[in-house]
Write a protein that holds these residues in place. Structure first.
Motif, PDB file in Angstrom:
ATOM      1  N   GLU A 132      51.930  70.813  48.745  1.00  0.00           N
ATOM      2  CA  GLU A 132      52.024  71.773  49.847  1.00  0.00           C
ATOM      3  C   GLU A 132      50.658  72.369  50.171  1.00  0.00           C
ATOM      4  O   GLU A 132      50.289  72.522  51.337  1.00  0.00           O
ATOM      5  N   ALA A 133      49.886  72.704  49.126  1.00  0.00           N
ATOM      6  CA  ALA A 133      48.551  73.252  49.354  1.00  0.00           C
ATOM      7  C   ALA A 133      47.640  72.207  49.990  1.00  0.00           C
ATOM      8  O   ALA A 133      46.853  72.509  50.888  1.00  0.00           O
ATOM      9  N   ALA A 134      47.751  70.960  49.524  1.00  0.00           N
ATOM     10  CA  ALA A 134      46.944  69.883  50.094  1.00  0.00           C
ATOM     11  C   ALA A 134      47.288  69.679  51.564  1.00  0.00           C
ATOM     12  O   ALA A 134      46.407  69.468  52.409  1.00  0.00           O
ATOM     13  N   HIS A 135      48.577  69.753  51.875  1.00  0.00           N
ATOM     14  CA  HIS A 135      49.001  69.608  53.265  1.00  0.00           C
ATOM     15  C   HIS A 135      48.425  70.736  54.119  1.00  0.00           C
ATOM     16  O   HIS A 135      47.968  70.512  55.246  1.00  0.00           O
ATOM     17  N   ALA A 136      48.422  71.953  53.570  1.00  0.00           N
ATOM     18  CA  ALA A 136      47.887  73.089  54.322  1.00  0.00           C
ATOM     19  C   ALA A 136      46.404  72.906  54.611  1.00  0.00           C
ATOM     20  O   ALA A 136      45.916  73.257  55.686  1.00  0.00           O
ATOM     21  N   ILE A 143      42.221  67.260  63.901  1.00  0.00           N
ATOM     22  CA  ILE A 143      41.054  66.833  63.136  1.00  0.00           C
ATOM     23  C   ILE A 143      41.341  65.456  62.551  1.00  0.00           C
ATOM     24  O   ILE A 143      42.416  65.211  62.008  1.00  0.00           O
ATOM     25  N   ASP A 144      40.384  64.553  62.678  1.00  0.00           N
ATOM     26  CA  ASP A 144      40.525  63.210  62.125  1.00  0.00           C
ATOM     27  C   ASP A 144      40.803  63.289  60.622  1.00  0.00           C
ATOM     28  O   ASP A 144      40.173  64.086  59.914  1.00  0.00           O
ATOM     29  N   PRO A 145      41.756  62.497  60.097  1.00  0.00           N
ATOM     30  CA  PRO A 145      42.091  62.564  58.667  1.00  0.00           C
ATOM     31  C   PRO A 145      40.896  62.336  57.750  1.00  0.00           C
ATOM     32  O   PRO A 145      40.786  62.978  56.703  1.00  0.00           O
ATOM     33  N   ASP A 146      40.001  61.422  58.129  1.00  0.00           N
ATOM     34  CA  ASP A 146      38.828  61.183  57.290  1.00  0.00           C
ATOM     35  C   ASP A 146      37.920  62.408  57.266  1.00  0.00           C
ATOM     36  O   ASP A 146      37.346  62.753  56.224  1.00  0.00           O
ATOM     37  N   LEU A 147      37.798  63.069  58.402  1.00  0.00           N
ATOM     38  CA  LEU A 147      36.992  64.284  58.452  1.00  0.00           C
ATOM     39  C   LEU A 147      37.647  65.396  57.640  1.00  0.00           C
ATOM     40  O   LEU A 147      36.971  66.139  56.923  1.00  0.00           O
ATOM     41  N   ALA A 148      38.975  65.497  57.729  1.00  0.00           N
ATOM     42  CA  ALA A 148      39.691  66.508  56.947  1.00  0.00           C
ATOM     43  C   ALA A 148      39.492  66.267  55.457  1.00  0.00           C
ATOM     44  O   ALA A 148      39.292  67.202  54.672  1.00  0.00           O
ATOM     45  N   ARG A 149      39.536  64.989  55.048  1.00  0.00           N
ATOM     46  CA  ARG A 149      39.334  64.655  53.635  1.00  0.00           C
ATOM     47  C   ARG A 149      37.912  64.993  53.201  1.00  0.00           C
ATOM     48  O   ARG A 149      37.687  65.534  52.108  1.00  0.00           O
ATOM     49  N   ALA A 150      36.952  64.685  54.047  1.00  0.00           N
ATOM     50  CA  ALA A 150      35.560  65.002  53.724  1.00  0.00           C
ATOM     51  C   ALA A 150      35.355  66.508  53.624  1.00  0.00           C
ATOM     52  O   ALA A 150      34.646  67.003  52.742  1.00  0.00           O
ATOM     53  N   ARG A 151      36.007  67.242  54.524  1.00  0.00           N
ATOM     54  CA  ARG A 151      35.909  68.702  54.502  1.00  0.00           C
ATOM     55  C   ARG A 151      36.460  69.251  53.194  1.00  0.00           C
ATOM     56  O   ARG A 151      35.854  70.107  52.546  1.00  0.00           O
ATOM     57  N   TRP A 152      37.632  68.744  52.789  1.00  0.00           N
ATOM     58  CA  TRP A 152      38.265  69.207  51.557  1.00  0.00           C
ATOM     59  C   TRP A 152      37.368  68.916  50.358  1.00  0.00           C
ATOM     60  O   TRP A 152      37.127  69.783  49.509  1.00  0.00           O
ATOM     61  N   ALA A 153      36.859  67.682  50.285  1.00  0.00           N
ATOM     62  CA  ALA A 153      36.009  67.312  49.157  1.00  0.00           C
ATOM     63  C   ALA A 153      34.757  68.190  49.106  1.00  0.00           C
ATOM     64  O   ALA A 153      34.340  68.651  48.032  1.00  0.00           O
ATOM     65  N   VAL A 155      34.276  71.263  50.466  1.00  0.00           N
ATOM     66  CA  VAL A 155      34.583  72.660  50.176  1.00  0.00           C
ATOM     67  C   VAL A 155      35.011  72.827  48.718  1.00  0.00           C
ATOM     68  O   VAL A 155      34.653  73.810  48.063  1.00  0.00           O
ATOM     69  N   HIS A 156      35.755  71.847  48.202  1.00  0.00           N
ATOM     70  CA  HIS A 156      36.153  71.914  46.793  1.00  0.00           C
ATOM     71  C   HIS A 156      34.924  71.847  45.886  1.00  0.00           C
ATOM     72  O   HIS A 156      34.794  72.629  44.935  1.00  0.00           O
ATOM     73  N   GLY A 157      34.034  70.911  46.177  1.00  0.00           N
ATOM     74  CA  GLY A 157      32.818  70.811  45.374  1.00  0.00           C
ATOM     75  C   GLY A 157      31.976  72.071  45.451  1.00  0.00           C
ATOM     76  O   GLY A 157      31.423  72.534  44.444  1.00  0.00           O
ATOM     77  N   LEU A 158      31.886  72.646  46.639  1.00  0.00           N
ATOM     78  CA  LEU A 158      31.142  73.891  46.808  1.00  0.00           C
ATOM     79  C   LEU A 158      31.778  75.008  45.986  1.00  0.00           C
ATOM     80  O   LEU A 158      31.078  75.797  45.332  1.00  0.00           O
ATOM     81  N   SER A 159      33.108  75.064  45.987  1.00  0.00           N
ATOM     82  CA  SER A 159      33.809  76.086  45.201  1.00  0.00           C
ATOM     83  C   SER A 159      33.486  75.955  43.719  1.00  0.00           C
ATOM     84  O   SER A 159      33.223  76.955  43.032  1.00  0.00           O
ATOM     85  N   MET A 160      33.496  74.724  43.208  1.00  0.00           N
ATOM     86  CA  MET A 160      33.208  74.513  41.794  1.00  0.00           C
ATOM     87  C   MET A 160      31.771  74.900  41.462  1.00  0.00           C
ATOM     88  O   MET A 160      31.507  75.517  40.420  1.00  0.00           O
ATOM     89  N   LEU A 161      30.839  74.548  42.321  1.00  0.00           N
ATOM     90  CA  LEU A 161      29.443  74.927  42.087  1.00  0.00           C
ATOM     91  C   LEU A 161      29.299  76.447  42.018  1.00  0.00           C
ATOM     92  O   LEU A 161      28.558  76.977  41.180  1.00  0.00           O
ATOM     93  N   ILE A 162      30.019  77.140  42.878  1.00  0.00           N
ATOM     94  CA  ILE A 162      29.909  78.601  42.932  1.00  0.00           C
ATOM     95  C   ILE A 162      30.509  79.238  41.685  1.00  0.00           C
ATOM     96  O   ILE A 162      29.873  80.078  41.031  1.00  0.00           O
ATOM     97  N   ILE A 163      31.739  78.853  41.316  1.00  0.00           N
ATOM     98  CA  ILE A 163      32.372  79.534  40.180  1.00  0.00           C
ATOM     99  C   ILE A 163      31.745  79.125  38.851  1.00  0.00           C
ATOM    100  O   ILE A 163      31.847  79.864  37.867  1.00  0.00           O
ATOM    101  N   ASP A 164      31.079  77.972  38.821  1.00  0.00           N
ATOM    102  CA  ASP A 164      30.378  77.561  37.600  1.00  0.00           C
ATOM    103  C   ASP A 164      28.962  78.114  37.529  1.00  0.00           C
ATOM    104  O   ASP A 164      28.234  77.846  36.571  1.00  0.00           O
ATOM    105  N   GLY A 165      28.554  78.863  38.552  1.00  0.00           N
ATOM    106  CA  GLY A 165      27.221  79.446  38.560  1.00  0.00           C
ATOM    107  C   GLY A 165      26.113  78.433  38.752  1.00  0.00           C
ATOM    108  O   GLY A 165      24.971  78.670  38.358  1.00  0.00           O
ATOM    109  N   ARG A 166      26.433  77.306  39.383  1.00  0.00           N
ATOM    110  CA  ARG A 166      25.451  76.240  39.556  1.00  0.00           C
ATOM    111  C   ARG A 166      24.770  76.281  40.925  1.00  0.00           C
ATOM    112  O   ARG A 166      23.873  75.480  41.186  1.00  0.00           O
ATOM    113  N   LEU A 167      25.207  77.185  41.788  1.00  0.00           N
ATOM    114  CA  LEU A 167      24.649  77.247  43.135  1.00  0.00           C
ATOM    115  C   LEU A 167      23.686  78.421  43.237  1.00  0.00           C
ATOM    116  O   LEU A 167      24.078  79.579  43.057  1.00  0.00           O
TER     117      LEU A 167
END
Length: 201
Positions: A132-136, A143-153, A155-167
């Motif tokens: 359900e979250a992935a669908h949201a 938005i093109d599905p490939d672009l949506a997938r790229a956006r998710w990847a 933003v997810h990577g950016l989130s991990m960098l931020i919470i891990d203190g790597r950014l």
């Protein structure tokens, strides 16, 4: 004055409302120490019940973590849907969802790490909440599905960098501004509105 654990045990919990209390206790512990160190004994202690009481509501530690992760996915999915409703076009919706995704990860780093770990296919409520979250996140039909997938990847990577203190965040810069620039990079025109740039970290 708050009730003692014994007092709480004496009324209320035996009526079957202990599970949300256990999930809330597990969430506090996961945020404090990470999910790898979670034990049902400590969850029970935090909830003010006997060490065996949780087993009347969850099968084991893994089942409790699955319940907690499913709760997180439901919250994230709701935040992403609400963010999408704020946008007036694909770019603004994309930016609003990216800000919501990163904001959720920053506010709940322990829970977020649990959610993005391996999913047990036996935990059907967890799989459903994740879907359900992935669908949201990809539910912007224009938005093109490939672009949506790229956006998710991204933003997810950016989130991990931020919470891990790597950014590294330069003086005067903010996380919302970084998110806005990052999302804008996905669009050829660079045309995502900079509504997040003026927000404080």
């Amino acid at each position: 004055m708050g009730e003692t654990g014994a007092a709480r045990q004496s009324h209320g919990y035996h009526h079957g409302d202990l599970k949300p209390v256990l999930i809330a206790a597990a969430r506090r512990l996961v945020e404090a120490d990470g999910h790898d160190r979670l034990s049902l004994r400590e969850v029970a202690r935090q909830a003010g019940v006997s060490a065996m009481a949780p087993y009347r509501h969850v099968e084991n530690r893994e089942a409790l973590l699955a319940e907690l992760a499913a709760q997180g996915f439901r919250e994230l999915g709701a935040a992403l849907k609400a963010a999408a409703d704020q946008g007036v076009d694909p770019r603004s919706r994309s930016l609003a969802q990216a800000q919501a995704y990163v904001g959720f990860a920053r506010a709940n780093p322990g829970l977020f790490r649990l959610m993005v770990g391996p999913l047990d296919p036996a935990q059907k409520q967890l799989i459903a909440a994740d879907a359900e979250a992935a669908h949201a996140m990809g539910a912007t039909p224009d938005i093109d599905p490939d672009l949506a997938r790229a956006r998710w990847a991204l933003v997810h990577g950016l989130s991990m960098l931020i919470i891990d203190g790597r950014l590294a965040i330069a003086p005067g810069d903010t996380v919302p501004a970084i998110v806005a620039r990052t999302v804008a990079a996905l669009w050829p025109e660079g045309g995502v509105g900079q509504s997040g740039a003026g927000q404080s970290a």
